[in-house]
Design an enzyme around this catalytic site. Structure first.
Site, short mmCIF file in Angstrom:
data_model
loop_
_atom_site.label_atom_id
_atom_site.label_comp_id
_atom_site.label_asym_id
_atom_site.label_seq_id
_atom_site.Cartn_x
_atom_site.Cartn_y
_atom_site.Cartn_z
N ASP A 1 4.87 14.59 13.79
CA ASP A 1 5.05 14.39 12.34
C ASP A 1 3.72 14.53 11.62
OD1 ASP A 1 6.52 14.00 10.07
OD2 ASP A 1 6.55 11.81 10.21
N GLY B 1 9.45 1.64 7.21
CA GLY B 1 8.75 0.39 6.99
C GLY B 1 7.88 0.42 5.75
N THR B 2 7.27 -0.74 5.47
CA THR B 2 6.40 -0.93 4.32
C THR B 2 5.04 -1.37 4.83
OG1 THR B 2 8.30 -1.59 3.00
CG2 THR B 2 6.13 -2.10 2.12
N VAL B 3 3.96 -0.84 4.22
CA VAL B 3 2.60 -1.18 4.62
C VAL B 3 2.01 -2.10 3.55
CG1 VAL B 3 0.32 -0.31 5.22
CG2 VAL B 3 2.36 1.01 5.82
N GLY C 1 7.66 3.79 3.49
CA GLY C 1 8.22 4.95 4.15
C GLY C 1 9.65 4.70 4.56
N GLY C 2 10.21 5.64 5.31
CA GLY C 2 11.60 5.52 5.70
C GLY C 2 11.85 4.39 6.68
N LYS D 1 1.93 -3.05 8.87
CA LYS D 1 3.13 -2.22 8.76
C LYS D 1 4.32 -3.03 9.24
CE LYS D 1 4.99 2.33 10.04
NZ LYS D 1 4.75 3.57 10.81
N LEU E 1 0.83 -1.21 0.00
CA LEU E 1 0.00 0.00 0.00
C LEU E 1 0.86 1.25 0.00
CD1 LEU E 1 -2.72 -1.05 2.62
CD2 LEU E 1 -2.94 -1.03 0.14
N GLY E 2 2.01 1.19 0.62
CA GLY E 2 2.89 2.34 0.68
C GLY E 2 4.19 1.99 1.37
#
Length: 734
Positions: free
Chosen positions: A539, A425-427, A422-423, A441, A419-420
């Site tokens: 954040d 982890g991965t979802v 990031g710095g 996640k 799904l996405g």
């Protein structure tokens, strides 16, 4: 006619088949006198005791030899090369391309009677161009206790060499060694067809009884053996055996092949280039034997290897043309070769294999069982280690998923389920057995404890929060190498996608934008003031705001969040956040408060109003917050607002939202409103949009104005007198 019995018919059929099967013509076993059969038919096969194979032949019949290979057989049965040559032939080796001849010995003697016979030798075979002295088998030899021998040739290029032998008495002479003591040797060159011999002595050896003479000659090394008797052995000998190499013509195989005069005429023959000057030889191919120069029954015929004694096969031998094969009976196995694995009984190996197999089976079974227990125990220990490392000691009041459950739900973390990213982890999108859709996640595999701490912190924060506009944490997995969090699945992507994504710009109405902003502000207000322990997100940005199917906002990603004790107003830490959203005061001092989230929310609100990204790519100003403040102060607000926002918003409403954003973006945290105040003002503005001034009573309008901060169309008037730098009044122009 009487009918034939069945077995008689089968016997007749077998005889017919055998009669029609062609078998290769095989050569008879090779014997000592095999070369006698290799002369041309009708030609004399021998001269004395020497066999004369073709292309050699007795000179008396021109059809019996190839030109240049004449043998002169004298009446006493002595063969000589050619007609006028005095070189006696001792042996012809057809397949090796050599022949052994006798040639003269040079001598220098000192006898006690005072005589001093001295003989120089010279030999020349230049009249027979097919012959050369073999440089591989022959060496120049000098024998004597004071012998200086020379060998030379003056044809074409000058060749001259020699050696010196010396000894003092018989006891100093070694047997079987020609190394300079009583005997010396020297190599000869290739392509040598004639030479001269000379031997001399420096001293008179007439008083020597064991070595009165010195000798020099060319010798075949395989037929020469030096010992003490050699000093007297050659006194009465005039000649010594030497080996000649012979070739066909002076052409290479490539040059001669295909010509009418090509000598390799036998089928299954092959051509070999000479290694001693120009010319070529013929030989039979592997698996064949005979005379390759004959094209008849004495040519290259198949060797029946199976008739050899002993046979090359231990059981069954099958001869084929040029080769053979071995086989074993059906009850045996192996290659059948006598020098190979042979044939071994299957029954013998069967019993051995059965015993070994059963033993191995039990060993493997016991070993596998013990290994399974060991792996299960180690896996349990590893899971427990990861559980404690990933914060299992906190015992959060949420569901604990196993690593196997999440692997199955995400199809082993298939790339198509992402799904996405990031710095940290991965979802992944996951589906539980009850068909519920979840978001998983997964932290990136790393040895960085700070990354693991991000996940532990998120579990700790979200386990304390229950708000409709905060993404719900369903559970976590702490027994894997990297911790994994399980959230409710929010299907409509991020707010950043709807505001900035390709094909989505301008897709959100002003009403939806204000509602989303109000929901985000409400959730942050809850975190700051209503949660059991206040939480600072740290954040806040549009990529961390998810939208469900009704475009309801869900604040996510609490990895950088911090729980703030009630007795503390601010905490100091390393600067965390995203460029463009970062509170300038926090960036300078390292101290973050709830007002840091207010600044980040102000940037989100400006994104909703302008549709621009937080980092604007312009030459003058790159930061959206700075660009927005500059446009407001210079009266150019309409230039930066998104077109749909301007079209759908009343000037009073836009001024009020702008004023609120400006206050949130104040450089000093004390000048910023609290998130509770922001949430209340946004709620009031939404209600005002639904019920404009003309549609509500004065009392309601007054209450709204009190919340907005003004009863006039310009809601920025109070902001001019605020602590931030004054703003240039502006006007919304349609």
């Amino acid at each position: 006619m009487a009918s034939w019995p069945a077995h008689s018919f089968l016997l007749l059929l077998c005889l017919v088949l055998l009669a029609g099967t062609a078998t290769p013509q095989t050569a008879p076993p090779l014997s000592v006198d095999a070369a006698d059969r290799w002369a041309r038919p009708g030609c004399q096969p021998k001269c004395g005791n020497v066999s004369i194979p073709y292309p050699f032949g007795i000179y008396s019949d021109s059809d019996c030899f190839r030109p240049g290979f004449e043998i002169n057989c004298t009446s006493d049965g002595t063969p000589y090369l050619g007609l006028d040559c005095n070189i006696e032939v001792m042996d012809i080796q057809l397949l090796k391309g050599t022949l052994v001849v006798n040639h003269y010995i040079a001598k220098d003697c000192n006898y006690q009677n005072g005589s001093h016979p001295h003989t120089d030798s010279w030999i020349n075979i230049t009249g027979l161009p097919n012959y050369k002295f073999s440089h591989e088998r022959n060496s120049f030899v000098a024998i004597g206790c004071d012998a200086l021998g020379y060998i030379s040739s003056d044809r074409e290029s000058t060749f001259w060499t020699g050696c010196l032998s010396y000894c003092t008495d018989a006891s100093s002479v070694p047997n079987d060694t020609c190394s300079g003591i009583g005997c010396c040797t020297a190599p000869i060159p290739m392509d040598l067809s004639d030479f001269s011999l000379l031997v001399t002595s420096f001293y008179n050896h007439s008083d020597s009884s064991f070595a009165p003479c010195s000798y020099a000659f060319l010798a075949d090394e395989s037929k020469f053996n030096f010992n003490l008797s050699s000093f007297t052995e050659y006194q009465n000998k005039e000649k010594a055996p030497v080996t000649l190499d012979w070739t066909i013509a002076d052409q290479t195989c490539e040059e001669a092949n295909g010509t009418d005069d090509f000598a390799c005429v036998s089928p299954n023959s092959r051509c070999l280039n000479s290694n001693n000057g120009p010319g070529y030889l013929c030989n039979c191919s592997e698996g064949f034997q005979g005379n390759p120069y004959l094209n008849d029954s004495n040519g290259c015929l198949d060797i029946n290897e199976c008739s050899a004694d002993p046979s090359p096969c231990v059981k069954r031998c099958h001869n084929t043309e040029g080769r053979y094969s071995c086989s074993c009976p059906w009850y045996m196995y192996g290659d059948g070769q006598r020098d190979g694995s042979g044939c071994t009984s299957i029954l013998r190996i069967l019993y051995l294999s059965l015993g070994v197999g059963l033993s191995l089976f039990f060993l493997i079974a016991i070993g596998s069982w013990l290994y399974w227990i060991y792996k299960k125990r180690k896996l349990g220990e590893l899971k427990q280690h990861f559980f404690e490392k990933n914060g299992g000691s906190l015992r959060p009041d949420i569901r604990l998923f196993s690593s196997e459950e999440l692997e199955a739900a995400s199809d082993n973390y298939n790339q198509s389920r992402i799904l996405g990213e990031g710095g940290f982890g991965t979802v992944y999108r996951g589906v539980l057995p009850d068909r519920n859709v979840i978001a998983i996640k997964k932290a990136k595999i790393s040895n960085d404890e700070a990354e693991v701490q991000q996940f532990i912190n998120e579990v700790e924060v979200l386990s304390r929060i229950n708000h409709r506009n905060v993404v719900k944490l369903l559970g976590c997995c702490l027994e894997s190498q990297v911790p994994m969090l399980v959230y409710e699945f929010v299907p409509n992507g991020t707010l950043a996608h709807h505001v900035h994504g390709e094909g989505h710009r301008g897709s959100l109405s002003l009403e939806a934008r204000l509602r989303i902003a109000s929901e985000v502000a409400g959730s942050l207000s809850y975190l700051h003031s209503a949660a059991s322990t206040p939480v600072i997100h740290r954040d806040v940005k549009t990529t961390n705001i998810l939208l469900d199917h009704d475009l309801t906002a869900k604040v996510s990603d609490f990895g950088a969040s911090r729980l703030v004790p009630l007795d503390q107003n601010g905490l100091v830490s390393l600067v965390r956040g995203t460029f463009g959203y970062l509170d300038p005061e926090y960036f300078q001092t390292g101290e973050f408060t709830d007002k840091s989230d207010v600044y980040s929310f102000g940037v989100v609100l400006v994104e909703l109003l302008t549709g621009k990204k937080p980092v604007a790519k312009t030459q003058a100003v790159k930061n959206l917050a700075t660009l927005f403040i500059d446009c407001v102060n210079s009266g150019r607000l309409v230039e930066i607002l998104e077109e749909r926002v301007v079209d759908e918003g009343a000037p009073e409403l836009l001024e009020a939202v702008t004023e609120l954003a400006m206050r949130c973006l104040s450089l000093k945290s004390n000048d910023r409103p609290s998130m509770r105040e922001v949430a209340m003002e946004l709620e009031a503005l939404i209600r005002w949009r639904i019920h404009p001034w003309g549609n509500v009573n004065v009392e309601e309008g007054d209450s709204l104005l009190a919340k907005v901060g003004s009863s006039s169309p310009s809601v920025l008037r109070d902001y001019v007198n605020s602590s931030v730098e004054p703003m240039v009044p502006f006007e919304i122009v349609r």
